[in-house]
Design an enzyme around this catalytic site. Sequence first.
Site, PDB file in Angstrom:
ATOM      1  N   HIS A  17       0.844  -1.206   0.000  1.00 13.07           N
ATOM      2  CA  HIS A  17       0.000   0.000   0.000  1.00 13.07           C
ATOM      3  C   HIS A  17       0.883   1.261   0.000  1.00 13.07           C
ATOM      4  O   HIS A  17       0.630   2.209  -0.748  1.00 13.07           O
ATOM      5  CB  HIS A  17      -0.869   0.063   1.266  1.00 13.07           C
ATOM      6  CG  HIS A  17      -1.915  -1.006   1.369  1.00 13.07           C
ATOM      7  ND1 HIS A  17      -2.079  -1.773   2.500  1.00 13.07           N
ATOM      8  CD2 HIS A  17      -2.870  -1.415   0.500  1.00 13.07           C
ATOM      9  CE1 HIS A  17      -3.100  -2.610   2.319  1.00 13.07           C
ATOM     10  NE2 HIS A  17      -3.584  -2.422   1.109  1.00 13.07           N
ATOM     11  N   LYS A  41     -17.870  -5.561   8.090  1.00  8.01           N
ATOM     12  CA  LYS A  41     -16.577  -6.217   8.304  1.00  8.01           C
ATOM     13  C   LYS A  41     -16.256  -6.240   9.797  1.00  8.01           C
ATOM     14  O   LYS A  41     -15.447  -5.459  10.301  1.00  8.01           O
ATOM     15  CB  LYS A  41     -15.481  -5.492   7.533  1.00  8.01           C
ATOM     16  CG  LYS A  41     -15.313  -6.001   6.123  1.00  8.01           C
ATOM     17  CD  LYS A  41     -13.934  -5.648   5.569  1.00  8.01           C
ATOM     18  CE  LYS A  41     -13.756  -6.201   4.180  1.00  8.01           C
ATOM     19  NZ  LYS A  41     -12.476  -5.830   3.572  1.00  8.01           N
ATOM     20  N   ARG A  91      -1.758  -6.150  -8.347  1.00  8.54           N
ATOM     21  CA  ARG A  91      -0.656  -7.069  -8.049  1.00  8.54           C
ATOM     22  C   ARG A  91      -0.524  -8.092  -9.169  1.00  8.54           C
ATOM     23  O   ARG A  91       0.221  -7.917 -10.100  1.00  8.54           O
ATOM     24  CB  ARG A  91      -0.890  -7.762  -6.699  1.00  8.54           C
ATOM     25  CG  ARG A  91      -0.608  -6.864  -5.514  1.00  8.54           C
ATOM     26  CD  ARG A  91      -1.151  -7.441  -4.247  1.00  8.54           C
ATOM     27  NE  ARG A  91      -2.587  -7.667  -4.366  1.00  8.54           N
ATOM     28  CZ  ARG A  91      -3.374  -8.027  -3.376  1.00  8.54           C
ATOM     29  NH1 ARG A  91      -2.890  -8.238  -2.191  1.00  8.54           N
ATOM     30  NH2 ARG A  91      -4.664  -8.198  -3.575  1.00  8.54           N
ATOM     31  N   SER A 129      -2.921  -7.655   3.030  1.00  6.80           N
ATOM     32  CA  SER A 129      -3.192  -7.480   4.471  1.00  6.80           C
ATOM     33  C   SER A 129      -3.592  -8.808   5.097  1.00  6.80           C
ATOM     34  O   SER A 129      -3.208  -9.104   6.237  1.00  6.80           O
ATOM     35  CB  SER A 129      -4.308  -6.452   4.677  1.00  6.80           C
ATOM     36  OG  SER A 129      -3.913  -5.196   4.216  1.00  6.80           O
TER      37      SER A 129
END
Length: 160
Positions: A17, A41, A91, A129
């Site tokens: 990040h 979440k 990515r 993460s």
Amino acid sequence: MLKAIYPGSFDPVTNGHLDIIVRASKLVDRLVVAVLENPSKTSSLFTVDERKEHLKIVTKHLKNVEIQSFNGLMVDFANKINAKVVIRGLRAVTDFESEFQMALINKSLNSEVETFFISTSVEHLYLSSSMVKEIAMFGGNIDTMVPFPIKDFVLEKYKK
Ligand code: PNS
């Protein structure tokens, strides 16, 4: 003035990040890193305030970067803060489908907002993460995965 938004969960912020933040900050006049306040979440490791604090710590040397949080649709928040560009890191090929879908949905919700993809640096290709949390949970070494000050915050959570 070109203002961009870099939205995400940042639970926790990783070196991947930070790499995107640093590179994006060189391309735009102002970059707002926006942490999603997602009530669904419940499994987050850090609270939104903690994540904002972490992002403030690791970006304090970047004068055109600010940290905010948002709820609801990201494009509505982008509109509210007058950001015309959404930054997303890419990515691997596996990211592409979901990121492309998100960009198209966001475009259909607000055609004024463009998504710019920045490809990740090779050393962060595998990083996420979720991986950081899993490795830390099982006592693995996360030194190269998160910015230096964040490591202790993560390890502290798993001590409890
Ligand atoms: O860190 P993440 O999970 O990759 O970030 C995803 C995020 C926060 C960018 C995305 O879930 C989002 O923008 N959520 C807000 C709700 C929204 O706008 N949804 C429509 C686009 S999918």
